[in-house]
Design an enzyme around this catalytic site. Structure first.
Site, short mmCIF file in Angstrom:
data_model
loop_
_atom_site.label_atom_id
_atom_site.label_comp_id
_atom_site.label_asym_id
_atom_site.label_seq_id
_atom_site.Cartn_x
_atom_site.Cartn_y
_atom_site.Cartn_z
N SER A 161 -19.90 18.71 18.39
CA SER A 161 -19.81 17.29 18.02
C SER A 161 -20.84 16.49 18.78
O SER A 161 -21.12 16.78 19.96
CB SER A 161 -18.41 16.75 18.35
OG SER A 161 -18.36 15.35 18.18
N TYR A 212 -11.74 16.01 24.36
CA TYR A 212 -12.49 16.51 23.20
C TYR A 212 -13.97 16.62 23.51
O TYR A 212 -14.62 17.63 23.21
CB TYR A 212 -12.25 15.57 22.02
CG TYR A 212 -12.96 15.96 20.75
CD1 TYR A 212 -12.42 16.91 19.89
CD2 TYR A 212 -14.17 15.35 20.38
CE1 TYR A 212 -13.06 17.26 18.71
CE2 TYR A 212 -14.82 15.69 19.21
CZ TYR A 212 -14.26 16.65 18.38
OH TYR A 212 -14.90 16.98 17.21
#
EC number: 1.1.1.107
Length: 248
Positions: free
Chosen positions: A141, A154
């Site tokens: 990401s 995350y």
């Protein structure tokens, strides 16, 4: 579209919906036999059915070594083993820093980073046992580069996936197994559509060089390339697919 992956078997984790489902559909269109895996068994079956005869559904929990072992045993029996592994499964929480406790941290790391390791360990062992050249493609990401707020665990996990990918490329190059990561930006996936933080995505678009929301197929196209023989000399790399949000 040519069947440039004909004769190959690909495993896509987290493939019941969104980016994972789009990747599975694209690899099947490229000629690969695709294992559609997800913790959601019914979702995996529905996704495989929508993709067609090239797809098989096998449910698995990537954070559970026993579940992953069973997954690869079934793949071995069905196809003789994988050539392409796409690590897509993850959970995407939005949690303010003041609310991040150890249980939350461990849960995100266990699935998004340790789960990626568990699947990759089993998948690359299967490739090596068969003497196959292979591809490992992990969906990370661009939040790692942006330091996105309310996503500390995350961001840490996805940064770990990028580092793991680089180390993996070094370890497995001698076996002709490549390892690369793809870092999506704002993608109009099922998770984004359902997010209670949808209003914040307008700010993300402002940071992009190109305007609008990306589609899952944009990620699938890049994965298709990395899975193909065209990318045989590319390993240890991270490809940003984010409309130019991260420019470096």
């Amino acid at each position: 579209m040519t069947e440039r992956l004909a004769g190959k078997t690909a495993l896509v984790t987290g493939a019941a919906q969104g980016i994972g489902k789009a990747i599975a559909a694209r690899l099947a269109a490229d000629g690969a036999t695709v294992i559609v895996s997800d913790i959601n068994a019914e979702g995996a079956k529905a996704a495989a059915a929508s993709i067609g005869k090239k797809a098989r559904a096998i449910a698995a929990d990537i954070s559970d070594p026993g579940s992953v072992k069973a997954l690869f045993a079934e793949i071995q029996a069905l196809t003789g083993g994988i050539d392409i592994l796409v690590n897509n499964a993850s959970i995407v929480p939005f949690v303010a820093w003041d609310d991040v406790d150890l249980d939350h941290w461990r849960k995100i790391i266990d699935v998004n980073l340790t789960g990626t390791f568990i699947v990759t360990r089993a998948g690359t062992d299967q490739m090596r046992a068969a003497g196959k050249a292979g591809r490992v493609i992990s969906i990370a990401s661009n939040t790692f580069f942006a330091g996105t707020p309310n996503m500390a665990a995350y961001v840490a996990a996805k940064g770990g996936v990028i580092g793991f990918t680089r180390a993996l490329a070094t370890e497995l190059g001698k076996y002709n197994i490549t390892a690369n990561a793809v870092t999506p930006g704002l993608i109009e996936s099922d998770g984004v559509k359902a997010s209670p933080h949808n209003e914040a995505f307008g700010f993300v678009e402002m940071l992009q060089a190109m305007k609008g929301k990306g589609q899952p197929e944009h990620i699938a196209d890049v994965v298709s390339f990395l899975a193909s023989d065209d990318a045989r000399w590319i390993t240890g790399q991270t490809l940003n697919v984010d409309a130019g949000m991260v420019r470096h």
